[in-house]
Design an enzyme around this catalytic site. Structure first.
Site, PDB file in Angstrom:
ATOM      1  N   SER A 249      24.736  46.569 -84.978  1.00  0.00           N
ATOM      2  CA  SER A 249      24.193  45.219 -84.873  1.00  0.00           C
ATOM      3  C   SER A 249      22.672  45.297 -84.902  1.00  0.00           C
ATOM      4  O   SER A 249      22.095  46.384 -84.939  1.00  0.00           O
ATOM      5  CB  SER A 249      24.660  44.561 -83.584  1.00  0.00           C
ATOM      6  OG  SER A 249      23.986  45.154 -82.488  1.00  0.00           O
ATOM      7  N   LYS A 250      22.082  44.123 -84.854  1.00  0.00           N
ATOM      8  CA  LYS A 250      20.634  43.993 -84.956  1.00  0.00           C
ATOM      9  C   LYS A 250      19.867  44.910 -84.007  1.00  0.00           C
ATOM     10  O   LYS A 250      18.806  45.401 -84.350  1.00  0.00           O
ATOM     11  CB  LYS A 250      20.257  42.549 -84.640  1.00  0.00           C
ATOM     12  CG  LYS A 250      19.645  41.849 -85.825  1.00  0.00           C
ATOM     13  CD  LYS A 250      19.206  40.489 -85.402  1.00  0.00           C
ATOM     14  CE  LYS A 250      18.542  39.782 -86.581  1.00  0.00           C
ATOM     15  NZ  LYS A 250      18.500  38.360 -86.394  1.00  0.00           N
ATOM     16  N   ARG A 251      20.417  45.102 -82.827  1.00  0.00           N
ATOM     17  CA  ARG A 251      19.634  45.889 -81.867  1.00  0.00           C
ATOM     18  C   ARG A 251      19.542  47.359 -82.258  1.00  0.00           C
ATOM     19  O   ARG A 251      18.787  48.108 -81.673  1.00  0.00           O
ATOM     20  CB  ARG A 251      20.132  45.674 -80.441  1.00  0.00           C
ATOM     21  CG  ARG A 251      21.395  46.347 -80.116  1.00  0.00           C
ATOM     22  CD  ARG A 251      22.083  45.710 -78.908  1.00  0.00           C
ATOM     23  NE  ARG A 251      23.503  45.882 -79.064  1.00  0.00           N
ATOM     24  CZ  ARG A 251      24.138  46.997 -78.774  1.00  0.00           C
ATOM     25  NH1 ARG A 251      23.479  48.012 -78.289  1.00  0.00           N
ATOM     26  NH2 ARG A 251      25.427  47.107 -78.973  1.00  0.00           N
ATOM     27  N   GLY A 253      18.503  48.167 -85.208  1.00  0.00           N
ATOM     28  CA  GLY A 253      17.484  48.206 -86.262  1.00  0.00           C
ATOM     29  C   GLY A 253      17.882  47.243 -87.372  1.00  0.00           C
ATOM     30  O   GLY A 253      18.639  46.304 -87.140  1.00  0.00           O
TER      31      GLY A 253
END
Ligand code: GLU
Length: 480
Positions: A249-251, A253
């Site tokens: 997921s986004k966290r 990168g």
């Protein structure tokens, strides 16, 4: 022989895969891998690849996301033979099918209240049974004029078995499946219905998608059977994980395809990276598109989840940057120079710059950064490079080389190299003792391509001006 050849050909003609994203965000790398595998499977078998935008969730679907998906597909070169189709254009068809199911007694209206459903759920949880609709409205005559949903009458007993190309044999008990809602109170059809109708209408032979959909597959199979349609072959791709083992997921990168584009990743590097996420061919790492098409097979996809590794992606990117023709790299580099406020037309030929920098950058953004000095004077020296190389001992070599370069009428790499060598010799210094301060003087940095090519591309005027800047810097330091 002839009959066999014909049979083979017929088989190839029938393959049709699709990528069916919901436009509720950017094109995620996981989605791009699904698209790539579907595309490869179609290309490998001479089949067709369809793009279908699943935009029935009117609240979450956005125009912006549709554009991001189309842009991502184009950038990756995953060209589709049919589509993009939009599910919101097919509502009449979905209603026609829903009416058909209603007419045949394979679906029914349900007017259970939210309170009743909540109470049912609570009761089931209390009794430790899996929450599911209890079929309360089956067989009830509910007027179409009162608020209602439509539920599919799922077979109450038996099992749904399918042979997944990745997972192998998968079985679900019908008893675990609900009479799922196929049309909401507001009249909108639901995902499992729309997918089934479109897959059948479009003649999709192979449904290749993320394994987050595997629980939907038995429901879809039951609907397809109720409609008397052929079943596609299913292939559910394993998840992609981040470096900490949780779903990517986004966290972790960048997860958006176009973010990689913005970071200066080449599309072929990202494709090569994605094809190896869950698939391998011996220990081969580098695959051209043609090789992927030739060697890829869904059957060889791993059952286990795979982890996203940015380092490896950058390694591949560096490989493709190095291998490519300088003029293509220059073409791709140009907008990144623009992002730094540089118009490549105002300085040396960008193709030459790309050629000398190809070995030196992992991304095009990095290449733009290390190439800026070819086009404009740096704002400040790299501190460490200056500390180490722009010291009083560098003054004499810099003065001498300035003199030599000033006198040079042929500003060619050969003559520039000669000039540096001559100055070093005359001062009884190693070549590096002249070249390194000179490099820092003209680029502001410790590392650049060969000094001859660097000076050649920076040009005479800027070289002389920047040597003066370096001399001034040394003098200022001396006075401190
Ligand atoms: N629209 C679904 C999604 O984006 C995919 C549906 C499918 O592949 O069947 O998750």
């Amino acid at each position: 022989m002839k009959a066999e050849a014909l049979k083979g050909n017929d088989y190839r003609m029938t393959i049709k895969t699709r990528f069916a994203p919901s436009p509720t965000g950017y094109l995620h790398v996981g989605g791009a891998r699904t698209a790539l595998f579907s595309w490869l499977y179609a290309r490998k078998h001479g089949g067709k690849f369809v793009l279908r935008i699943e935009d029935t969730d009117l609240e979450r679907s956005t125009e912006e996301s549709i554009n991001a998906i189309l842009e991502g597909m184009t950038w990756l070169g995953l060209e589709y033979d049919e589509g993009p189709f939009y599910q919101t254009h097919h509502f009449d068809r979905y209603n026609e099918i829903i009416d058909q199911l209603l007419g045949e007694g394979k679906a029914y209206r349900c007017n259970c209240s939210r309170e009743r459903l909540d109470a049912l759920r609570e009761e089931q949880m209390k009794n430790k049974v899996k929450p599911r609709y209890d079929g309360h409205c089956r067989g009830k005559a509910i007027s179409p004029d009162e608020p209602h949903v439509i539920r599919f009458l799922n077979p109450p007993t038996g099992t749904v078995v399918f042979d997944d190309m990745v997972r192998g044999n998968v079985a679900f008990n019908n008893e675990e499946l609900d009479d799922l809602i196929i049309r909401r109170t507001d009249g909108s059809p639901t995902y499992n219905l729309t997918v089934v109708v479109d897959d059948a209408d479009m003649g999709i032979t192979h449904v290749i998608r993320g394994d987050d959909h595997i629980n939907n597959t038995p429901r879809q199979i039951n609907i397809l059977r109720a409609l008397g349609k052929d079943l596609p072959v299913y292939a559910h791709l394993p998840m992609i994980l981040g470096d900490d083992g949780s779903r990517l997921s986004k966290r972790h990168g960048a997860v958006s395809v176009m973010e990689y584009h913005n970071q200066g990743v080449l599309p072929e590097a990202l494709l090569n990276y994605l094809v190896r996420l869950g698939w391998s061919h011996g220990d081969q790492e580098i695959f051209s598109i043609d090789e992927m098409i030739e060697l890829f097979d869904i059957k060889d996809v791993n059952k286990a989840a795979s982890s996203f590794n940015t380092e490896k992606l950058l390694w591949l990117n560096q490989h493709y940057i190095k291998e490519d023709k300088p003029d293509r790299i220059a073409h791709l580099l140009s907008p990144h120079m623009g992002n730094r406020g540089i118009d490549p037309a105002t300085g040396p030929d960008l193709v030459e710059v790309a050629r000398v920098q190809q070995e030196r950058a992992k991304t095009l953004v990095e290449m733009a950064e290390i190439s800026e000095f070819f086009y404009k004077d740096y704002d400040a020296f790299d501190e460490n490079a200056a500390k180490k190389n722009l010291r009083p001992v560098a003054k004499e070599p810099l003065l001498k080389i300035k003199e030599a370069l000033q006198a040079l009428d042929d500003w060619s790499p050969e003559r520039l190299k000669q000039a540096v060598d001559d100055v070093a010799e005359s001062l009884d210094l190693k070549m590096g003792k002249v070249a390194q301060p000179l490099r820092v003087a003209v680029s502001g940095r410790a590392a650049t391509p060969g000094i001859d090519e660097t000076l050649f591309l920076v040009g005479k005027e800027a070289t002389l001006r920047r040597i003066d800047m370096a001399l001034a810097y040394i003098e200022a330091r001396e006075q401190q």
